[in-house]
Design a protein around this motif. Structure first.
Motif, PDB file in Angstrom:
ATOM      1  N   UNK A 139       0.863  -1.020  -0.007  1.00  0.00           N
ATOM      2  CA  UNK A 139       0.099  -0.024  -0.222  1.00  0.00           C
ATOM      3  C   UNK A 139       0.858   1.321   0.047  1.00  0.00           C
ATOM      4  N   UNK A 140       0.379   2.276  -0.756  1.00  0.00           N
ATOM      5  CA  UNK A 140       1.012   3.460  -0.859  1.00  0.00           C
ATOM      6  C   UNK A 140       1.508   4.238   0.633  1.00  0.00           C
ATOM      7  N   UNK A 141       0.634   4.061   1.401  1.00  0.00           N
ATOM      8  CA  UNK A 141       0.758   4.866   2.671  1.00  0.00           C
ATOM      9  C   UNK A 141       2.087   3.967   3.382  1.00  0.00           C
ATOM     10  N   UNK A 142       2.183   2.656   3.317  1.00  0.00           N
ATOM     11  CA  UNK A 142       3.551   2.105   4.027  1.00  0.00           C
ATOM     12  C   UNK A 142       4.650   2.447   2.986  1.00  0.00           C
ATOM     13  N   UNK A 143       4.625   2.817   1.925  1.00  0.00           N
ATOM     14  CA  UNK A 143       5.724   3.264   1.183  1.00  0.00           C
ATOM     15  C   UNK A 143       5.960   4.698   1.673  1.00  0.00           C
ATOM     16  N   UNK A 144       5.138   5.369   1.720  1.00  0.00           N
ATOM     17  CA  UNK A 144       5.319   6.998   2.469  1.00  0.00           C
ATOM     18  C   UNK A 144       5.812   6.888   3.900  1.00  0.00           C
ATOM     19  N   UNK A 180       9.604   6.026   3.316  1.00  0.00           N
ATOM     20  CA  UNK A 180      10.377   7.196   2.778  1.00  0.00           C
ATOM     21  C   UNK A 180      10.787   8.268   3.677  1.00  0.00           C
ATOM     22  N   UNK A 181       9.476   8.394   4.858  1.00  0.00           N
ATOM     23  CA  UNK A 181       9.495   9.398   5.691  1.00  0.00           C
ATOM     24  C   UNK A 181      10.761   9.023   6.672  1.00  0.00           C
ATOM     25  N   UNK A 182      10.986   7.805   7.138  1.00  0.00           N
ATOM     26  CA  UNK A 182      11.846   7.212   8.021  1.00  0.00           C
ATOM     27  C   UNK A 182      13.110   7.215   7.252  1.00  0.00           C
ATOM     28  N   UNK A 183      13.109   7.001   6.149  1.00  0.00           N
ATOM     29  CA  UNK A 183      14.367   7.224   5.357  1.00  0.00           C
ATOM     30  C   UNK A 183      15.149   8.558   5.110  1.00  0.00           C
ATOM     31  N   UNK A 184      14.149   9.540   5.179  1.00  0.00           N
ATOM     32  CA  UNK A 184      14.613  11.083   5.224  1.00  0.00           C
ATOM     33  C   UNK A 184      15.239  11.253   6.381  1.00  0.00           C
ATOM     34  N   UNK A 203      11.345   2.803  -3.883  1.00  0.00           N
ATOM     35  CA  UNK A 203      12.065   2.893  -2.746  1.00  0.00           C
ATOM     36  C   UNK A 203      13.615   3.117  -3.230  1.00  0.00           C
ATOM     37  N   UNK A 204      13.917   2.471  -4.197  1.00  0.00           N
ATOM     38  CA  UNK A 204      15.656   2.786  -4.623  1.00  0.00           C
ATOM     39  C   UNK A 204      15.538   4.166  -5.398  1.00  0.00           C
ATOM     40  N   UNK A 205      14.483   4.635  -5.888  1.00  0.00           N
ATOM     41  CA  UNK A 205      14.649   5.955  -6.782  1.00  0.00           C
ATOM     42  C   UNK A 205      14.591   7.136  -5.783  1.00  0.00           C
ATOM     43  N   UNK A 206      14.063   6.769  -4.251  1.00  0.00           N
ATOM     44  CA  UNK A 206      13.844   8.202  -3.525  1.00  0.00           C
ATOM     45  C   UNK A 206      15.179   8.491  -3.098  1.00  0.00           C
ATOM     46  N   UNK A 207      15.171   9.771  -3.367  1.00  0.00           N
ATOM     47  CA  UNK A 207      16.376  10.487  -2.992  1.00  0.00           C
ATOM     48  C   UNK A 207      16.378  11.385  -1.892  1.00  0.00           C
ATOM     49  N   UNK A 208      16.776  11.002  -0.699  1.00  0.00           N
ATOM     50  CA  UNK A 208      16.520  11.812   0.679  1.00  0.00           C
ATOM     51  C   UNK A 208      16.923  13.183   0.529  1.00  0.00           C
ATOM     52  N   UNK A 209      18.121  13.584  -0.362  1.00  0.00           N
ATOM     53  CA  UNK A 209      18.798  14.867  -0.262  1.00  0.00           C
ATOM     54  C   UNK A 209      18.000  15.793  -0.961  1.00  0.00           C
ATOM     55  N   UNK A 210      16.937  15.319  -1.797  1.00  0.00           N
ATOM     56  CA  UNK A 210      16.087  16.121  -2.678  1.00  0.00           C
ATOM     57  C   UNK A 210      14.590  16.443  -2.027  1.00  0.00           C
ATOM     58  N   UNK A 211      14.461  16.446  -0.905  1.00  0.00           N
ATOM     59  CA  UNK A 211      13.266  16.386  -0.185  1.00  0.00           C
ATOM     60  C   UNK A 211      13.214  17.508   0.679  1.00  0.00           C
ATOM     61  N   UNK A 212      12.335  18.504   0.583  1.00  0.00           N
ATOM     62  CA  UNK A 212      12.227  19.562   1.462  1.00  0.00           C
ATOM     63  C   UNK A 212      10.959  19.336   2.331  1.00  0.00           C
ATOM     64  N   UNK A 213      10.944  19.453   3.650  1.00  0.00           N
ATOM     65  CA  UNK A 213       9.798  18.934   4.253  1.00  0.00           C
ATOM     66  C   UNK A 213       9.566  20.366   5.210  1.00  0.00           C
ATOM     67  N   UNK A 214      10.312  21.470   4.901  1.00  0.00           N
ATOM     68  CA  UNK A 214       9.863  22.510   5.812  1.00  0.00           C
ATOM     69  C   UNK A 214       9.561  23.599   5.163  1.00  0.00           C
TER      70      UNK A 214
END
Length: 89
Positions: free
Chosen positions: A47-52, A55-59, A78-89
């Motif tokens: 489920x997409x919510x689990x993936x989210x 990815x939030x944990x990996x951030x 999951x392999x394509x998620x780039x935690x350096x390119x996520x702005x959560x603020x």
């Protein structure tokens, strides 16, 4: 349940539905700051919510993935998620 937990490992099997979201969130909150291992070898779909949540944990924290031989869409996500390119603020 299609997600089993042992120490810092979560193993995913079969299809993961939305009823797994809250227990998985609780697991992540309990382990916050620790390095976690996610085993998807037996997972068919997720489920997409689990993936989210993953990815939030990996951030913020370290996590490792193990995948099966057959490539799944969620693996690409999951392999394509780039935690350096996520702005959560």
């Amino acid at each position: 349940m299609s997600i089993t937990y042992e120490n810092n490992d979560a193993s995913f099997s079969s299809v993961i539905y939305e009823d797994e979201v809250v227990p998985f969130r609780d697991f992540l909150q309990e382990k916050a700051g620790e390095s976690l291992n996610f085993d998807f070898k037996e997972c068919e779909d997720i489920h997409l919510a689990i993936l989210q949540l993953i990815m939030a944990y990996k951030k913020n924290y370290e996590c490792n993935y193990t995948f099966g031989d057959e490539r799944k869409l969620f693996q690409s996500v999951l392999e394509g998620f780039d935690k350096s390119n996520v702005n959560c603020g």
